[in-house]
Write a protein that holds these residues in place. Sequence first.
Motif, PDB file in Angstrom:
ATOM      1  N   THR A 159       0.860  -1.182   0.000  1.00 26.76           N
ATOM      2  CA  THR A 159       0.000   0.000   0.000  1.00 26.76           C
ATOM      3  C   THR A 159       0.893   1.228   0.000  1.00 26.76           C
ATOM      4  N   GLU A 160       0.356   2.336  -0.499  1.00 24.43           N
ATOM      5  CA  GLU A 160       1.077   3.608  -0.450  1.00 24.43           C
ATOM      6  C   GLU A 160       0.121   4.705  -0.010  1.00 24.43           C
ATOM      7  N   ASP A 161       0.502   5.416   1.040  1.00 22.68           N
ATOM      8  CA  ASP A 161      -0.300   6.521   1.562  1.00 22.68           C
ATOM      9  C   ASP A 161       0.624   7.675   1.916  1.00 22.68           C
ATOM     10  N   SER A 162       0.102   8.889   1.808  1.00 22.07           N
ATOM     11  CA  SER A 162       0.838   9.995   2.400  1.00 22.07           C
ATOM     12  C   SER A 162       0.684   9.864   3.916  1.00 22.07           C
ATOM     13  N   PHE A 163       1.717  10.244   4.637  1.00 18.91           N
ATOM     14  CA  PHE A 163       1.703  10.138   6.099  1.00 18.91           C
ATOM     15  C   PHE A 163       0.508  10.888   6.680  1.00 18.91           C
ATOM     16  N   GLY A 164       0.283  12.108   6.181  1.00 22.28           N
ATOM     17  CA  GLY A 164      -0.828  12.906   6.707  1.00 22.28           C
ATOM     18  C   GLY A 164      -2.173  12.272   6.444  1.00 22.28           C
ATOM     19  N   ALA A 165      -2.350  11.708   5.245  1.00 26.39           N
ATOM     20  CA  ALA A 165      -3.621  11.062   4.916  1.00 26.39           C
ATOM     21  C   ALA A 165      -3.857   9.855   5.812  1.00 26.39           C
ATOM     22  N   LEU A 166      -2.801   9.092   6.085  1.00 25.37           N
ATOM     23  CA  LEU A 166      -2.956   7.931   6.960  1.00 25.37           C
ATOM     24  C   LEU A 166      -3.337   8.369   8.364  1.00 25.37           C
ATOM     25  N   ILE A 167      -2.671   9.394   8.887  1.00 28.39           N
ATOM     26  CA  ILE A 167      -2.985   9.881  10.232  1.00 28.39           C
ATOM     27  C   ILE A 167      -4.440  10.317  10.315  1.00 28.39           C
ATOM     28  N   ARG A 168      -4.907  11.037   9.300  1.00 35.00           N
ATOM     29  CA  ARG A 168      -6.306  11.473   9.311  1.00 35.00           C
ATOM     30  C   ARG A 168      -7.249  10.279   9.239  1.00 35.00           C
ATOM     31  N   HIS A 169      -6.901   9.290   8.426  1.00 35.13           N
ATOM     32  CA  HIS A 169      -7.761   8.123   8.289  1.00 35.13           C
ATOM     33  C   HIS A 169      -7.827   7.328   9.589  1.00 35.13           C
ATOM     34  N   LEU A 170      -6.710   7.208  10.290  1.00 38.42           N
ATOM     35  CA  LEU A 170      -6.715   6.471  11.561  1.00 38.42           C
ATOM     36  C   LEU A 170      -7.691   7.090  12.549  1.00 38.42           C
ATOM     37  N   GLY A 171      -7.920   8.393  12.416  1.00 37.23           N
ATOM     38  CA  GLY A 171      -8.871   9.057  13.295  1.00 37.23           C
ATOM     39  C   GLY A 171     -10.317   8.703  13.013  1.00 37.23           C
TER      40      GLY A 171
END
Length: 358
Positions: free
Chosen positions: A254-266
Amino acid sequence: MTPQNQFQPQLHTHTEVPRLGERSPDITGAEIVAELVPPPQFEHASFESYRPDHDYPSQVGAVERLHSFSAAASGQRPGGFFSRGRKVKPELPGIYLDGGFGVGKTHLLAALWHEAQSPKYFGTFIEYTALVGALGYQETIKELRSAKLICIDEFELDDPGDTMVMTRLLGELVATGTRVAATSNTPPNSLGEGRFAAQDFLREIQAMSANFETVRIDGLDYRRRNASGQATSIDQEDLEHMVTAMQQRGSRFTEDSFGALIRHLGTVHPSKYVKIIRDVDVIALTDAYLLTDQTDALRLVAFIDRVYDAEIPIIASGLPLNEVFDVEMMAGGYRKKYQRSQSRMVALTTGELPPHAE
């Protein structure tokens, strides 16, 4: 490095890339409970496969004591001619393994779990509190009530509310016959020098402390690991080349931007993180940056724990992942969680993955 990097577009948009941020799995209480087993690196842990350091007799002593604890749970008597007819000493329902980093506490805890009769559960403190958060307290009691043994790895004492919930939960389970074994989290920078301090554990669970026997395990971190090592961060262009190569090979990544992953975890309950990373062999993260929000940081800690247990390597660009927690966080009440997560992110990005003996 500033958070605006998270908004940079991906370099290769012509081919669809699988992203963790697109996964929002459902999970039932039964599925969460079914995941309460030792992580893969301890799938075959046993007392026999534990390699004690004979410079520290307490390691051999811990194995013997846990053997007795396991035997008592199954109603067996200690072996030997001279034990015949002797009354078996009453066993406390709880046992706490107290030792520094890397002396084999998790291995021994998993070995104990493997010897126990079912139903039995093994998880980190965070996994059990996530279970309560997902199901509610009474439903969690209902799911775990029949357990013969509950193993809690890295019992955390930095959140009074969570500690109180776990103490109450264990009290109710022990009252119905469940036995409990636990370890505590030890700061990675201790490098096995000294102990977590059993008195802290017993003080914080004072309502349950009389039910626990403390077993001390002395020794050095068997890996002699440099916990202050650096997570590997690669150039963005190199990361994209690696992702393209994985695409061409048909790798599960998988590939995600760090910021997008952090927001998604929320947006996803921590109990579901294990399903987010299911069937993934490599995780790519772009443009990691310094976190200043503690809630985001704690979500990342919980996520990294699941990635580490699943032994999924991470390739990342931007700020080295072990540097994403700001100075205030590293000096605050959750510093032990952050220190452990730093150590794990170093391992995940450098290839220094388990087997290990935390």
